[in-house]
Design an enzyme around this catalytic site. Structure first.
Site, PDB file in Angstrom:
ATOM      1  CB  CYS A 116      -0.950   0.001   1.191  1.00 19.55           C
ATOM      2  SG  CYS A 116      -2.245  -1.228   1.018  1.00 19.55           S
ATOM      3  CG  HIS A 256      -3.204   3.667   2.424  1.00 17.43           C
ATOM      4  ND1 HIS A 256      -3.583   3.374   1.139  1.00 17.43           N
ATOM      5  CD2 HIS A 256      -3.248   2.487   3.108  1.00 17.43           C
ATOM      6  CE1 HIS A 256      -3.854   2.076   1.037  1.00 17.43           C
ATOM      7  NE2 HIS A 256      -3.659   1.515   2.218  1.00 17.43           N
ATOM      8  CG  ASN A 286      -6.770  -0.422   0.896  1.00 17.36           C
ATOM      9  OD1 ASN A 286      -6.113   0.111  -0.001  1.00 17.36           O
ATOM     10  ND2 ASN A 286      -6.216  -0.976   1.962  1.00 17.36           N
TER      11      ASN A 286
END
Ligand code: UT7
Length: 332
Positions: A116, A256, A286
């Site tokens: 990520c 994020h 996500n």
């Protein structure tokens, strides 16, 4: 001679049409809209349904959107960095394919894989090439087809992830705008908590690994959550301190999009009101490497030249960090 900084000068994005809502997930696994909403902030995510299309398709659409908006000639691009956790295939570099498909025929390219944090680390790499003075236009694309590695029978992961892509163009800036500072970290002790067991050199694909569903993402959510909350907030504090900034000096926090609760905790530590925090987790979930640039894509019209932005991420590995950037243009 004035110093060269790496500024973002254009954004493009793409999300697939198909919307996987919490209500649809209720029919697939033992979950419910209330649990997903309160624990994650996610209401829906986009899924690339076409089985014949990989991450490159998402990336190409995002780059094309950028070219359309910005009038950039792809032939002028020196480099394409493909930030992703889901390359089309091993060995053949996805970024190279994307660069050719978008007409960036004078660029060289590679994939940057840091879970990520791929896009955040990619910003750092792009900046170094630009700041060196050798490269004038670097295209950084964050793209992931997470649905290709998610087990839609595992409620611990299938409610979280979505597919998407966004691209940013980095160019030289001599007005002091662009990337100002970074603080990037990794800790390999995090490996057991967020991973895909099989398909790599440690455990190559076999009939057994497929039967055991070892090609899907495994996440020990609780442990990752604990680390993410403290580490992301720590680096945000650190980047402010390194630059003698207070939370009130920031115009935007670009976190994020893994969990609304993690975002809220980091924003709180920075002392930021909700109005300064970019959020789109409710509509995309996500998207791994695409979360940060998709935030920019959604909020571009609100950004003003000179705005102070802090980006932060946390992901598998573990990998995490923060970047401080001064925005370089008015969108309107
Ligand atoms: O982007 C990369 C980095 N990743 C992250 O930052 C993600 C970090 N982790 C998280 O966001 C959260 O840990 C999750 C959203 C994954 C899970 O939330 P949680 O609050 O940590 O839930 P939990 O795993 O502690 O589970 C709480 C309860 C459990 O039931 P019991 O044992 O209390 O009876 C789970 O079995 O919720 C249950 N549960 C669910 N219930 C309904 C777990 N998943 C679900 C679900 N629907 N989808």
């Amino acid at each position: 001679m004035s110093t060269i900084k790496a500024a973002i000068t254009a954004i493009g994005g793409y999300v697939p049409d198909y919307i996987l809502t919490n209500q649809i997930l209720e029919t697939m696994v033992d979950t419910n809209d209330e649990w997903i909403t309160t624990r994650t902030g996610i209401k829906e995510r986009r899924i690339l349904k076409d089985k014949n299309k990989g991450t490159s398709f998402l990336a190409i659409q995002a780059a094309k959107d950028l070219f359309k908006k910005n009038n950039t000639d792809p032939k002028d691009i020196d480099m394409v960095i493909m930030a992703t956790a889901t390359p089309d295939m091993p060995i053949a570099v996805t970024g190279a394919y994307v660069a050719t498909q978008i007409g960036a025929i004078n660029a060289f390219s590679y994939d940057l894989i840091a879970a990520c944090s791929s896009f955040l680390f990619g910003m750092s790499v792009a900046a170094k090439y630009i700041e060196s003075g050798h490269h004038k236009k670097v295209l950084l694309i964050g793209a992931d087809k997470m649905s290709s590695i998610i087990n839609y029978e595992d409620r611990a992961t299938c409610i979280i992830f979505g597919d998407g892509a966004a691209a940013v163009l980095f160019e030289q800036n001599t007005e002091g705008l662009g990337i100002q500072d970074e603080y990037l970290r990794t800790d390999g002790a995090g490996r057991p908590h967020l991973k895909i067991d099989a398909g790599g050199s440690l455990l190559p694909a076999s009939v057994e690994t497929v039967a055991k569903k070892q090609h899907f993402v495994f996440q020990d959510g609780k442990t990752v959550f604990k680390f993410a909350v403290s580490k992301m907030a720590d680096v945000c504090e650190k980047i402010l301190k390194q630059n003698n900034l207070k939370g009130s000096d920031l115009d935007w926090f670009v976190p994020h999009q893994a969990n609304k609760r993690i975002i809220d905790a980091s924003a709180k530590r920075l002392g930021l009101p909700d109005s300064k925090v970019m959020i789109n987790i409710h509509k995309y979930g996500n998207t791994t490497s695409a979360t940060l640039p998709l935030c920019l894509w959604d909020y571009e019209k609100q950004l003003k030249k000179g705005d102070n932005l802090v980006f932060a991420s946390f992901g598998g590995g573990f990998t995490w960090g923060a970047i401080y950037l001064k925005w370089a243009y008015d969108s309107n």
